[in-house]
Design a protein around this motif. Structure first.
Motif, PDB file in Angstrom:
ATOM      1  N   ALA A 204       0.729  -1.224   0.034  1.00 49.80           N
ATOM      2  CA  ALA A 204       0.140  -0.070  -0.034  1.00 49.80           C
ATOM      3  C   ALA A 204       0.752   1.323   0.095  1.00 49.80           C
ATOM      4  CB  ALA A 204      -1.160  -0.060   1.213  1.00 49.80           C
ATOM      5  N   VAL A 205       2.043   1.325   0.560  1.00 51.02           N
ATOM      6  CA  VAL A 205       2.772   2.423   0.648  1.00 51.02           C
ATOM      7  C   VAL A 205       3.392   2.713  -0.998  1.00 51.02           C
ATOM      8  CG1 VAL A 205       4.986   3.346   1.668  1.00 51.02           C
ATOM      9  CG2 VAL A 205       3.428   2.037   3.049  1.00 51.02           C
ATOM     10  N   VAL A 206       3.902   1.527  -1.340  1.00 51.41           N
ATOM     11  CA  VAL A 206       4.480   1.668  -2.675  1.00 51.41           C
ATOM     12  C   VAL A 206       3.141   2.382  -3.413  1.00 51.41           C
ATOM     13  CG1 VAL A 206       5.167   0.578  -4.748  1.00 51.41           C
ATOM     14  CG2 VAL A 206       6.099  -0.125  -2.368  1.00 51.41           C
ATOM     15  N   LEU A 207       2.122   1.657  -3.525  1.00 50.35           N
ATOM     16  CA  LEU A 207       0.967   2.304  -4.231  1.00 50.35           C
ATOM     17  C   LEU A 207       0.728   3.877  -4.043  1.00 50.35           C
ATOM     18  CD1 LEU A 207      -1.672  -0.426  -4.413  1.00 50.35           C
ATOM     19  CD2 LEU A 207      -0.221   0.195  -6.301  1.00 50.35           C
ATOM     20  N   ALA A 208       0.724   4.019  -2.941  1.00 48.75           N
ATOM     21  CA  ALA A 208       0.692   5.866  -2.339  1.00 48.75           C
ATOM     22  C   ALA A 208       1.579   6.459  -2.881  1.00 48.75           C
ATOM     23  CB  ALA A 208       0.404   5.646  -0.923  1.00 48.75           C
ATOM     24  N   LEU A 209       2.812   6.090  -2.502  1.00 48.52           N
ATOM     25  CA  LEU A 209       3.902   6.881  -3.188  1.00 48.52           C
ATOM     26  C   LEU A 209       4.024   7.186  -4.455  1.00 48.52           C
ATOM     27  CD1 LEU A 209       6.826   5.771  -0.893  1.00 48.52           C
ATOM     28  CD2 LEU A 209       5.651   7.769  -0.615  1.00 48.52           C
ATOM     29  N   TRP A 210       3.878   6.000  -5.265  1.00 45.08           N
ATOM     30  CA  TRP A 210       3.917   6.121  -6.767  1.00 45.08           C
ATOM     31  C   TRP A 210       2.718   6.712  -7.353  1.00 45.08           C
ATOM     32  CZ3 TRP A 210       8.248   5.618  -8.416  1.00 45.08           C
ATOM     33  CH2 TRP A 210       8.476   5.631  -9.838  1.00 45.08           C
ATOM     34  N   THR A 211       1.481   6.778  -6.611  1.00 43.10           N
ATOM     35  CA  THR A 211       0.242   7.504  -7.288  1.00 43.10           C
ATOM     36  C   THR A 211       0.798   9.071  -7.062  1.00 43.10           C
ATOM     37  OG1 THR A 211      -1.130   5.957  -6.452  1.00 43.10           O
ATOM     38  CG2 THR A 211      -1.914   8.049  -6.593  1.00 43.10           C
ATOM     39  N   GLY A 212       1.243   9.628  -5.767  1.00 45.85           N
ATOM     40  CA  GLY A 212       1.601  10.893  -5.568  1.00 45.85           C
ATOM     41  C   GLY A 212       2.612  11.332  -6.571  1.00 45.85           C
ATOM     42  N   VAL A 213       3.573  10.560  -6.881  1.00 45.35           N
ATOM     43  CA  VAL A 213       4.688  10.788  -7.797  1.00 45.35           C
ATOM     44  C   VAL A 213       4.107  10.782  -9.205  1.00 45.35           C
ATOM     45  CG1 VAL A 213       6.859   9.972  -9.106  1.00 45.35           C
ATOM     46  CG2 VAL A 213       6.621   9.549  -6.623  1.00 45.35           C
ATOM     47  N   SER A 214       3.261   9.981  -9.623  1.00 43.98           N
ATOM     48  CA  SER A 214       2.743  10.128 -10.909  1.00 43.98           C
ATOM     49  C   SER A 214       1.634  11.489 -11.227  1.00 43.98           C
ATOM     50  CB  SER A 214       1.653   8.803 -11.296  1.00 43.98           C
ATOM     51  OG  SER A 214       2.545   7.715 -11.029  1.00 43.98           O
ATOM     52  N   LEU A 215       1.104  11.458 -10.234  1.00 43.94           N
ATOM     53  CA  LEU A 215       0.175  12.822 -10.076  1.00 43.94           C
ATOM     54  C   LEU A 215       1.191  14.219 -10.224  1.00 43.94           C
ATOM     55  CD1 LEU A 215      -2.730  12.052  -7.842  1.00 43.94           C
ATOM     56  CD2 LEU A 215      -2.710  11.983 -10.047  1.00 43.94           C
ATOM     57  N   SER A 216       2.123  14.126  -9.339  1.00 48.26           N
ATOM     58  CA  SER A 216       3.308  15.259  -9.402  1.00 48.26           C
ATOM     59  C   SER A 216       3.666  15.454 -10.997  1.00 48.26           C
ATOM     60  CB  SER A 216       4.223  15.135  -8.546  1.00 48.26           C
ATOM     61  OG  SER A 216       3.573  14.815  -7.042  1.00 48.26           O
ATOM     62  N   MET A 217       4.204  14.362 -11.500  1.00 48.46           N
ATOM     63  CA  MET A 217       4.852  14.365 -12.873  1.00 48.46           C
ATOM     64  C   MET A 217       3.672  14.877 -13.829  1.00 48.46           C
ATOM     65  SD  MET A 217       6.834  10.895 -12.931  1.00 48.46           S
ATOM     66  CE  MET A 217       7.344  10.952 -14.578  1.00 48.46           C
ATOM     67  N   LEU A 218       2.377  14.352 -13.729  1.00 51.65           N
ATOM     68  CA  LEU A 218       1.173  14.788 -14.609  1.00 51.65           C
ATOM     69  C   LEU A 218       1.103  16.366 -14.549  1.00 51.65           C
ATOM     70  CD1 LEU A 218      -1.095  14.161 -16.541  1.00 51.65           C
ATOM     71  CD2 LEU A 218      -2.417  13.821 -14.183  1.00 51.65           C
ATOM     72  N   VAL A 219       1.112  16.801 -13.257  1.00 53.02           N
ATOM     73  CA  VAL A 219       0.531  18.292 -13.136  1.00 53.02           C
ATOM     74  C   VAL A 219       2.107  19.229 -13.762  1.00 53.02           C
ATOM     75  CG1 VAL A 219       0.865  20.090 -11.325  1.00 53.02           C
ATOM     76  CG2 VAL A 219      -0.420  18.176 -11.044  1.00 53.02           C
ATOM     77  N   VAL A 220       3.285  18.700 -13.510  1.00 46.30           N
ATOM     78  CA  VAL A 220       4.321  19.161 -14.126  1.00 46.30           C
ATOM     79  C   VAL A 220       4.249  19.148 -15.554  1.00 46.30           C
ATOM     80  CG1 VAL A 220       6.703  19.355 -14.240  1.00 46.30           C
ATOM     81  CG2 VAL A 220       5.828  19.259 -12.112  1.00 46.30           C
ATOM     82  N   ALA A 221       3.787  18.363 -16.111  1.00 47.60           N
ATOM     83  CA  ALA A 221       3.826  17.844 -17.482  1.00 47.60           C
ATOM     84  C   ALA A 221       2.753  18.738 -18.138  1.00 47.60           C
ATOM     85  CB  ALA A 221       3.684  16.621 -17.829  1.00 47.60           C
ATOM     86  N   VAL A 222       1.610  18.742 -17.440  1.00 42.59           N
ATOM     87  CA  VAL A 222       0.529  19.699 -18.214  1.00 42.59           C
ATOM     88  C   VAL A 222       0.497  21.132 -18.055  1.00 42.59           C
ATOM     89  CG1 VAL A 222      -1.974  20.087 -17.709  1.00 42.59           C
ATOM     90  CG2 VAL A 222      -1.260  17.763 -17.737  1.00 42.59           C
ATOM     91  N   LEU A 223       1.413  21.480 -16.868  1.00 39.58           N
ATOM     92  CA  LEU A 223       1.569  22.978 -16.843  1.00 39.58           C
ATOM     93  C   LEU A 223       2.819  23.434 -17.822  1.00 39.58           C
ATOM     94  CD1 LEU A 223       1.752  23.424 -13.058  1.00 39.58           C
ATOM     95  CD2 LEU A 223       0.228  24.437 -14.410  1.00 39.58           C
ATOM     96  N   THR A 224       3.800  22.527 -18.138  1.00 42.14           N
ATOM     97  CA  THR A 224       4.869  22.850 -19.121  1.00 42.14           C
ATOM     98  C   THR A 224       4.264  22.920 -20.569  1.00 42.14           C
ATOM     99  OG1 THR A 224       6.312  21.587 -17.714  1.00 42.14           O
ATOM    100  CG2 THR A 224       6.832  22.070 -20.020  1.00 42.14           C
ATOM    101  N   LEU A 225       3.346  21.860 -20.862  1.00 39.13           N
ATOM    102  CA  LEU A 225       2.512  22.083 -22.058  1.00 39.13           C
ATOM    103  C   LEU A 225       1.821  23.400 -22.239  1.00 39.13           C
ATOM    104  CD1 LEU A 225       1.822  20.694 -24.795  1.00 39.13           C
ATOM    105  CD2 LEU A 225       0.024  19.386 -23.514  1.00 39.13           C
ATOM    106  N   VAL A 226       0.847  23.538 -21.261  1.00 37.71           N
ATOM    107  CA  VAL A 226      -0.052  24.748 -21.627  1.00 37.71           C
ATOM    108  C   VAL A 226       0.743  25.990 -21.488  1.00 37.71           C
ATOM    109  CG1 VAL A 226      -1.910  25.994 -20.244  1.00 37.71           C
ATOM    110  CG2 VAL A 226      -1.975  23.554 -20.306  1.00 37.71           C
ATOM    111  N   ARG A 227       1.886  26.441 -20.550  1.00 36.12           N
ATOM    112  CA  ARG A 227       2.428  27.359 -20.525  1.00 36.12           C
ATOM    113  C   ARG A 227       3.376  27.530 -21.804  1.00 36.12           C
ATOM    114  NH1 ARG A 227       4.085  27.116 -14.271  1.00 36.12           N
ATOM    115  NH2 ARG A 227       2.242  27.527 -13.417  1.00 36.12           N
TER     116      ARG A 227
END
Length: 652
Positions: A204-227
């Protein structure tokens, strides 16, 4: 006679290169504010903030233990982590402190992190103790509700922080070693329990950590694309350049040209002097060093100064030279009302100064004018002689490959064409280090450049944004300053290492926390922490793909793991359109292989940036903040069409 007095005399009577002693470095702009809490009785405003923080803490704990079904012992930890990371939002920091007229310190007054963490750990122990009430005697669940235990723990943590804030001077006076030891002992049981619980629920810890990492990477990628697509999303939001709209020359320009071992300096100076702006309204302050390394460069500058009275060569003594130090030293010799920066290898456009003069006359409320800079050589230089045979494979891969050059050129095109325009509109802009023009009174009000910062341009832009200085960004192929990519892949890593170290310096310096708007501060934090993200992204992205296929997880989480890859694919596709537009704008001859290479190189280029980010972090931790120079060979001369070509007869 002092150097300043010599600057006022007849240039014909003065030596061509003024050798001056290396001046004492100007003061650094590093923040000197105390990080400890302020003394004094807590004000009603601070007590109210602490009360809101306690209420937020209780609400989040109940949410985790109830609807989210988190274990009771662990439910308290999420709001506790938030309280440590964002103390102001959670009511753990003091009120805003006025540091100047009309300027608030949004960092507030907070205790050192170790002390604050110990206070939060004490609150967590109270929460655990409340949860054990009744369990031993009755053999069932706790008789104390979750909200009551969370309330008690949050009150203890907040109260301890308020008390220690009242005793701020005593906290700061304690020896750092003893303070950290005491806080470490207080937090050790918490850390041990976290390790045990993480081992029990490792999946569960691995799932939680990797979910947070994936969401962070998604936010950065989307912001980079839009800006990055800002100028193309709504073209009406961009100030378009009208080359025919020019006013009569009025402003006097002082152009600083810092040079260090630059044999192509002659081309740059000749290009600037060949512009259409009146020579009596342009002065060039060429900064070289009075040592053997710069002998050739200094001779080139002196030869040109002998033919042009508006060129002044300054040669400070001393071996410690860097671009920010040269800029700050040159500032005292500038007499113009607009001070510009031109790199020693740059080719500036013929009509650039005339256009900036027009902007400065029409936009009197704007203090900084940022022009476009464009890398031009999308391929490696061909026809290089070999040393009596084939060079080693690694050396050829380092210097003769083109896969990364096109992407490097495209980065500059998107950054200056679109991203910087977005940053200027958002009122937070890390300035470029070339083709930037600043009104003298603005530069003096900002105390010039920080000589200790490796990215003096970014630092100046942050301080200008804090001061509310408006910046205009303009981009047009006929006004763009032409430059070249680094001469090898190794040099690219060195260049990016310096940039990322500079961004980290600006981040830790903390001036961005004085920005007036929350949105500006969040944007600054995201941009300045990008080196840390890039240090991880090169490893996290492939690992994310592996975990997507091999980690047992619900379908929803698997989709979340794939989202960053989807955003990356969208970015690569949009880059193809930008690359074609870039080639058309500069009349570059590109083929289908150049476009294919741009796509195939994306993951490898990200890996190179990750290597540079890791190297930057390691050098900063070791205290190695010396200036690593990027050498130039003039590969951009003659690339593309437009006004950036070298005039006939220019020295090489």
């Amino acid at each position: 006679m002092t150097a300043n007095q010599g600057a006022q005399e007849d240039p014909a009577a003065a030596p061509l290169a003024t050798a001056v002693p290396d001046p004492a470095p100007p003061r650094s702009h590093r923040g000197t504010r105390e990080r400890g809490g302020r003394g004094g009785v807590p004000t009603p405003r601070r007590l109210a903030g602490a009360g809101r923080g306690v209420a937020t803490h209780v609400a989040l704990t109940v949410l985790c233990a109830g609807p989210l079904a988190v274990d009771r012992q662990m439910a308290y930890l999420l709001p506790m982590a938030l309280a440590v990371l964002i103390p102001r939002t959670c009511g753990r920091a003091g009120p805003r402190e006025a540091v100047a007229v009309g300027l608030d310190d949004h960092r507030g007054a907070r205790l050192p992190r170790f002390v604050q963490f110990a206070c939060e750990a004490a609150g967590w122990y109270v929460y655990l103790a409340a949860g054990e009430v009744g369990t031993g005697r009755l053999g069932g669940s706790s008789t104390v509700p979750v909200w009551a235990g969370a309330l008690g723990g949050a009150l203890v943590a907040s109260g301890a922080i308020l008390v220690l804030g009242h005793l701020g001077d005593l906290v700061r006076a304690a020896r750092p070693g003893r303070r950290r030891l005491a806080c470490g002992l207080a937090a050790t049981p918490l850390a041990a329990l976290l390790v045990v619980r993480a081992a029990e629920h490792h999946h569960a810890v691995v799932l939680a950590l990797w979910t947070g990492v994936s969401l962070s990477m998604l936010v950065v990628a989307v912001l980079t694309l839009v800006r990055g697509q800002f100028s193309w999303q709504r073209p009406e939001r961009v100030d378009h350049v009208d080359l025919a709209d020019t006013l009569a020359p009025r402003h006097r320009f002082s152009l600083i040209v810092p040079a260090r071992d630059e044999p192509i300096l002659g081309r740059t100076l000749t290009q600037v002097l060949a512009g259409d702006y009146p020579a009596d309204l342009v002065e060039l302050v060429v900064m070289v060093s009075h040592d053997e390394v710069d002998r050739e460069t200094r001779q080139i500058a002196e030869d040109i100064a002998a033919r042009h009275p508006n060129v002044r060569v300054i040669a400070p003594r001393g071996s410690q030279r860097s671009k920010p130090l040269s800029l700050e030293n040159a500032r005292q010799y500038c007499t113009g009302d607009l001070i510009g920066v031109v790199d020693a290898e740059s080719l500036i456009a013929e009509g650039l100064l005339s256009y900036v003069n027009t902007l400065a006359l029409r936009q009197s409320d704007v203090g900084i004018f940022q022009g476009g800079v464009q890398l031009m050589n999308v391929r490696a230089p061909g026809g290089q002689p070999t040393d009596g045979g084939a060079r080693p494979v690694l050396r050829r891969l380092d210097t003769d490959t083109s896969w990364w050059r096109a992407r490097n050129c495209l980065e500059y095109y998107i950054w200056f064409m679109s991203r910087l325009r977005f940053q200027a509109r958002a009122r937070f802009i890390p300035l470029g280090g070339n083709t930037v023009f600043i009104r003298r009174e603005v530069l003096d009000a900002l105390d010039g450049w920080d000589v200790t910062c490796l990215t003096e341009d970014c630092d100046l832009g942050v301080r200008a944004s804090v001061a509310g200085v408006r910046t205009t960004v303009f981009y047009h192929p006929d006004l763009t300053t032409r430059e070249e990519t680094p001469e090898s892949l190794t040099k690219l890593v060195i260049q990016r290492t310096r940039w990322m170290m500079g961004f980290m310096q600006v981040l830790f310096k903390g001036d961005w926390r004085l920005l007036p708007g929350t949105r500006q501060r969040l944007m600054a934090a995201e941009m300045l922490t990008m080196p840390f993200f890039q240090a991880m992204a090169g490893i996290l992205l492939p690992v994310s793909l592996v975990l997507t296929w091999f980690l047992a997880a619900p379908t929803g989480l698997v989709i979340v793991f794939c989202l960053p890859l989807g955003a990356t694919v969208m970015t690569v596709c949009s880059e193809q359109a930008a690359f074609r537009e870039f080639a058309d704008a500069y009349d570059l001859d590109i083929s289908w292989w150049d476009s294919a290479r741009l796509i195939l190189s994306a993951p490898f280029y990200q890996l190179v940036l990750s290597i540079a980010a890791v190297r930057a972090t390691a050098r900063l931790l070791r205290g190695r903040v010396d200036w690593e120079k990027t050498s130039h060979s003039g590969a951009h001369h003659g690339a593309g069409a437009g006004t950036g070509r070298v005039p006939a007869g220019a020295p090489s």
